[in-house]
Scaffold this motif. Structure first.
Motif, short mmCIF file in Angstrom:
data_model
loop_
_atom_site.label_atom_id
_atom_site.label_comp_id
_atom_site.label_asym_id
_atom_site.label_seq_id
_atom_site.Cartn_x
_atom_site.Cartn_y
_atom_site.Cartn_z
N SER A 171 16.44 55.41 31.19
CA SER A 171 15.52 55.30 30.06
C SER A 171 15.01 56.67 29.64
CB SER A 171 14.34 54.40 30.45
OG SER A 171 13.39 54.34 29.42
N VAL A 172 14.93 56.90 28.33
CA VAL A 172 14.46 58.20 27.82
C VAL A 172 12.93 58.22 27.82
CG1 VAL A 172 16.52 58.46 26.40
CG2 VAL A 172 14.43 57.49 25.40
N PRO A 173 12.32 59.43 27.92
CA PRO A 173 10.86 59.53 28.01
C PRO A 173 10.15 59.67 26.67
CG PRO A 173 11.83 61.67 28.46
CD PRO A 173 12.98 60.72 28.24
N LEU A 174 10.89 59.68 25.57
CA LEU A 174 10.29 59.95 24.26
C LEU A 174 10.22 58.69 23.40
CD1 LEU A 174 12.13 63.30 23.44
CD2 LEU A 174 9.97 62.95 24.69
N LYS A 175 9.36 58.74 22.37
CA LYS A 175 9.20 57.60 21.48
C LYS A 175 10.25 57.57 20.38
CE LYS A 175 4.52 56.00 22.17
NZ LYS A 175 3.23 55.63 21.58
N ASN A 176 11.07 58.60 20.30
CA ASN A 176 12.22 58.58 19.40
C ASN A 176 13.29 59.50 19.97
OD1 ASN A 176 10.41 60.82 18.59
ND2 ASN A 176 11.96 61.22 17.03
N ILE A 177 14.55 59.20 19.64
CA ILE A 177 15.64 60.02 20.18
C ILE A 177 16.40 60.75 19.08
CG2 ILE A 177 15.94 58.50 22.17
CD1 ILE A 177 18.48 57.43 20.72
N GLY A 178 15.88 60.70 17.86
CA GLY A 178 16.52 61.36 16.74
C GLY A 178 15.65 61.26 15.51
#
Length: 528
Positions: A130-137
């Motif tokens: 799982s990524v730690p950010l609220k958006n990936i792009g």
């Protein structure tokens, strides 16, 4: 309650004298609310809509989560999903809500609340992480697939008292859910300010109201904080001279009070802050179903009475909430709790209701802030001017001028059909709105009956207004439709400095806002 408002006004004026900016806002106003920043009501506005073609509507805006740094990642500023955020309307004058618009929020990660994951590692040893950010792009108005987090909300109308009235779910006219845009993370995520504005504009919805011929509008999202305040210096015992130092604001001639503060955006400690706005626009006829066309309004935020924390917290399962809905914050007119209510009673005020405001009467009938201001500045004023003013604080007790301005309203202007002294914004829906370029930042005191304290618009300089009123401005004639008018509430002998141009030096006006719903400006970017 009259006393309460009087005290509020006096303290506001005092605080404004000390630092007018603090007047307009309720940022961190009571000890307990500092523990619940997502439920902290920062400012509240109620005004006749001044967008062209929307003259038959009223706009109400409740700002929450104050002092937002635009760069406050990685989680930024979500609403509390356990809370109920409310905007209340009293349209008959009994200080009990007749209509309440309730907002209940839901937070979700992408992929059924599991979040976006990336495959990490070589082919023979990969893990889905799982990524730690609220958006990936990048996110645009047309493509929001890179968002890893979303907020939606239910909008409910309660007719009658909030806890016992009849509740009806309000629906989006398009049939879709109500959603809140992501905060303005930065320009790499959203492009420039105009691109973010286009993205956020998609979250302005129309909603249906039973029995109402026209739909309302709603928007919940991050905005530039519209309040201006010389916050640090004001609460440092008013660490500036709170009187206009130029012959006229912005003149730059130092022709006013010797050493007085002059107007500058540098005096606004909130110039780099955002806020989360809950904004609704409703046809006037659907708000004024009773009474004389004037309404009272305020906002509250509440939580269930009990919260049990999960010792093994997971997304969406951090605690269990239960019990009766309990009010945590409250805001009508600006700066009541900060500058009028004594420290020992601030938490009580946050949980109280307008109908019970008589309990705070002593704070209004004998306000302490004007006296504090007198102690801080009287000797310096007399020394500077070579005068022998006995007291800077108004001497008319009880302060009927403040009671009228803030607790009962002015007859024929913004007084409800039934007069119940209580703390709330009062708006006469029958007084036509003025376009953005025609508004006076000083509202009624600036010969503009469509402004504060007849409701409150985002561009009203409530700090300067409140400061002057608290220090006795209404004891002198004020312009009404171009004619200086003695209101008969008190006399100039009651207010030695009532005609002094008190200011915190932080200018605000309607041109700093948009001229259409939701009015508050696009938020500041977290990254250029």
């Amino acid at each position: 309650m009259k006393v309460l408002k009087i005290s509020l006004i006096a303290s506001i004026v005092c605080s404004t004298l000390l630092g007018a900016n603090a007047f307009a806002s309720s940022h961190r106003e009571a000890p307990n609310i500092t523990r619940f920043p997502t439920l902290d009501s920062a400012d509240f506005y109620a005004f006749n809509s001044y967008e062209a073609g929307r003259e038959d509507y009223v706009t109400l805006i409740a700002n929450y989560i104050p002092l937002q740094d635009a760069y406050g990642g990685p989680n930024y500023y979500a609403m509390d999903p356990a809370a109920v955020y409310s905007i209340h309307i009293d349209n008959d004058g009994d200080a009990i809500e007749d209509l309440t618009f309730q907002f209940n929020f839901t937070n979700e990660l992408a992929n059924n609340n599991q979040g976006i994951a990336l495959m990490v590692g070589p082919a023979d040893n990969q893990r889905s992480v799982s990524v730690p950010l609220k958006n990936i792009g990048g996110i645009t108005a047309a493509d929001q697939s890179a968002a890893n987090f979303s907020e939606s909300y239910e909008l409910t109308l309660v007719k009658g008292p909030q806890n016992s009235g009849s509740a009806t779910a309000l629906t989006n006219t398009s049939g879709a859910m109500f959603h809140k845009p992501l905060d303005y993370i930065g320009n790499k995520s959203f492009g420039d300010s105009s691109a973010y504005a286009s993205y956020a504009g998609q979250f302005i919805y129309e909603f249906n109201l039973d029995g109402c011929a026209s739909p309302g509008k709603v928007f919940v999202g991050q905005r530039k904080d519209p309040f201006v305040v010389n916050l640090g210096k004001t609460f440092d015992l008013v660490n500036y001279v709170p009187v206009e130092g130029d012959s006229a604001p912005g003149a730059g001639d130092q022709g006013g009070f010797p050493g007085g503060i002059t107007q500058s955006v540098d005096n606004d400690d909130l110039m780099d802050k955002n806020v989360t706005a809950i904004s609704i626009e409703v046809p006037k006829s659907c708000l004024t179903t009773q009474g004389n066309g004037t309404i009272g309004a305020w906002t509250t935020a509440s939580l269930p009475q009990a919260r049990i924390l999960n010792p093994n917290a997971k997304v969406g399962k951090t605690e269990v909430n239960g019990g009766a809905l309990t009010q945590v914050s409250r805001l009508g007119n600006p700066l009541v709790n900060e500058l009028v209510i004594g420290l020992k009673d601030k938490d009580t005020f946050s949980t109280s209701h307008p109908k019970d405001d008589t309990q705070f009467a002593d704070y209004v009938t004998h306000p302490s802030l004007p006296e504090l201001l007198n102690i801080l500045f009287k000797d310096a004023v007399n020394q500077t001017l070579g005068t022998n003013i006995e007291t800077l604080a108004p001497t008319n007790f009880p302060r009927t001028d403040l009671v009228t301005a803030f607790l009962t309203g002015f007859a024929g202007v913004n007084q409800l059909e039934m007069v119940t002294p209580s703390e709330m914004l009062r708006l006469n829906t029958g007084i036509p709105a003025k376009s953005r370029d025609m508004q006076s930042a000083f509202g009624v005191a600036g010969d503009d009956l469509a402004g504060f304290p007849n409701g409150r618009r985002p561009g009203d300089d409530v700090v300067d207004i409140a400061l002057r009123v608290v220090m006795g401005r209404l004891c002198y004639p004020i312009p009404v439709n171009g004619t200086d008018t003695d209101l008969g509430l008190c006399t100039s002998d009651d207010a030695s400095v009532g005609n002094v141009p008190f200011t915190d030096g932080a200018p605000v006006d309607a041109t700093m806002m948009m001229d259409h719903f939701p009015y508050l400006a696009t938020p500041l970017s977290g990254s250029k």
